[in-house]
Design a protein around this motif. Sequence first.
Motif, mmCIF file in Angstrom:
data_model
loop_
_atom_site.group_PDB
_atom_site.id
_atom_site.type_symbol
_atom_site.label_atom_id
_atom_site.label_comp_id
_atom_site.label_asym_id
_atom_site.label_seq_id
_atom_site.Cartn_x
_atom_site.Cartn_y
_atom_site.Cartn_z
ATOM 1 N N LEU A 198 0.827 -1.206 0.000
ATOM 2 C CA LEU A 198 0.000 0.000 0.000
ATOM 3 C C LEU A 198 0.862 1.256 0.000
ATOM 4 O O LEU A 198 0.599 2.217 -0.732
ATOM 5 C CB LEU A 198 -0.933 -0.008 1.213
ATOM 6 N N PRO A 208 -7.168 0.852 3.245
ATOM 7 C CA PRO A 208 -8.050 -0.114 2.577
ATOM 8 C C PRO A 208 -9.413 -0.204 3.248
ATOM 9 O O PRO A 208 -9.554 0.039 4.449
ATOM 10 C CB PRO A 208 -7.281 -1.431 2.708
ATOM 11 N N ARG A 247 -9.261 -5.742 4.856
ATOM 12 C CA ARG A 247 -8.056 -6.561 4.785
ATOM 13 C C ARG A 247 -8.454 -8.014 5.012
ATOM 14 O O ARG A 247 -9.366 -8.300 5.793
ATOM 15 C CB ARG A 247 -7.048 -6.145 5.856
ATOM 16 N N VAL A 289 -9.235 -1.844 -1.821
ATOM 17 C CA VAL A 289 -8.833 -0.451 -1.678
ATOM 18 C C VAL A 289 -9.190 0.300 -2.954
ATOM 19 O O VAL A 289 -9.232 -0.285 -4.038
ATOM 20 C CB VAL A 289 -7.312 -0.356 -1.390
#
Length: 715
Positions: free
Chosen positions: A83, A91, A94, A104
């Motif tokens: 990321l 995001p 997860r 995301v």
Amino acid sequence: MRQTTVRVRRVLAAALTAPALVLAGLAGPAAPATATAEDVAFEPAGQRMHLVTLAGPGLAGHRGGLPAPWSREALLRQQDALLAAVDAPAPAYRWTTALNGFAVRLGRAQVAALRADPAVALVERDEVRPLAGRAARATAPAGGVARTRGGAGVVIGMVDSGLAPGSPLFADVPRLGRAPERFAGECEAAADWPSERCNRKVVGARWFVRGFGADRLAAGASLSPVDDDGHGTQLASIAAGNSGVTVRVGDRRIGRFGGVAPQARLAVYKACWTAPDPRDDGCATSDLVTAVDQAVSDGVDVLNVAVGGGEGYDALERALLGAAEADVAVVAAAGNDARKAYAGHPGPWVTTVGAAAGPQRLGRVALAGGPTLTGATSSAGAVGPARLVRGADVAVPGAGRERARVCAPGSLDAAAVAGRVVVCDRGGSVARVEKSRAVEHADGRGMVLTNVRPGSTDADFHHVPTVHLDRRNGRVLDRWLAGHPAGRATLRAVGTAPAPDRVLAWSSGGDPSGDLVKPDVVAPGSGVLSAVPAAGRAAPWDLAAGTSAATAYTSGAAALLRQRHPTWSATAVRSALATTASPVAGGVLRTGAGRLRPERAGRPGLVHLVAPGDYRAWLDSELDGDLNTPSILLTGRSTATRTVTNVTGRARYFSSWATGFAGRVRVRPAAVRLGPGESATYTVSVSAGPDDGYVVWRGGSGTTTRVPVAVTGRR
């Protein structure tokens, strides 16, 4: 991009080799899996939601190594590095259990950068998928399964549209049997779902909306596990509804209902939502993957996923692989679009279910002094003899004969209808049940619904007793009425006919150039009696249709097996469900192993086991030899090898033969003797294709293990 890859690998290596560092980072948890009303709109504008799947398994696929909390933190650090490398926002979700990845919002450049990274397996745009229960109804109600016990201690995870918890099918009753041992899920409270909604029957409830978007929901949609659609409630009732519940529609008692595994527990994972336009209803893939990841983490035993399949082995299919790696029996719908798509959920770790015709509940129209015509009905009693009138002949002044012919709302004259049975034509943009409502409002005693073109006959729950006739019988009735304008008729139910030996036309079949035989089995997928949310409906019951209903039926059967054989792995359950099915006309790539037989699945004789790690090795093209599936698809080759294991508990002889093939098929060895738990390898060789049939193993104690084989010669 090389610098990004090096950073990711260094962070992951450091996490896996430095326990102190991992433990120090445990205070920084992943983004919560379930959305709340306050945090559903945090993502930046101008970007699209994407699912990023990292290479390698989630925690469910790890064997040995660090303790789970340390391994989870290592996965999170790997995700953080990716990321950060593309400057992505926080995001939405997860995943660390069934899958290693995240959802995301990304721009085009970020997507391209992640796709170029060897640490990333897939980057795909989030999409909304349909539920697999939208096909038109095709027969009469199959009714509940005549079973009062089964499934005790087993948890079925329902990834769907939620649950209407007020039904007695989901109540805490004394006869549920032993409690689940490994389930650790939670009941997530909301304004319309207080924590006490969960009980010994409904042991968990969560909801996931960040992918779909709370701003896209229909007015009145519940940000909670409550079912807004009815689909999830239907499937939960079919799979595991409590037994002995009385079914009433209006003042009519239809009978008693029970799910396939009435003692099984339910864990609800709401990932499917209603939109202002019903055409936009569905389930965002990111919400589905999160629901699967959570269900696996919670410890469900069976996972029911009745949504459309995506393209190939995408994030959802890989999450289902993670579920299988956690020894969850995964059951999913083949889909209802046979004309446009092959069966969904192509992975060998999924029991993919198609739809076969269900039992047909029959009704008759006995014409006084004339013929008796048979159709479909859900009525239990008899009506008549009563005067029979055409809807077109009893129109209310000003309504017009055409509207009255199809019994449109408000079109019938009560003075001419009261106490009579009305003949209504199908069609005219008027729903079948609305026609009977019009007859009821005009004080009619009953209705005969007639097809004016080829089509199904449907045993809907009508507002007055109704028999639905096909076009041929409708024409007979029309001619008889022309000669007997004052004729009388009696409507009555005449019992249930066995399910016809056919797969429903809209049930998606397998790809002849694919990797595996799909669907794996077929199960009742039309007119299956089920519960629905009571709000806005005439009764809390309806008839479910589609491969979704068939999937729920199969999930219940899987729960029965998991209770009966608690030491069996999920692969043994999958094998037993398929190899004990009965042949159905239509070919292997339409029917798989055939019609599911829950009563036989507990004694398969032999099972095809898949070793831990083999599914993933197969997906990565790293498996040495054939994957040991309980079916065979030969595309461009003539030989396949499988291994069977004796699960009878005693030493037995098993003999083999091939049946149903047009060409020559050899099975070697022809017979084996196996002690309890012992295995043997066999080879199937075919002369030419296309062809299909079955390899059958018959055990000395009367067991039959049938393995479907399709030879397409296409790749």
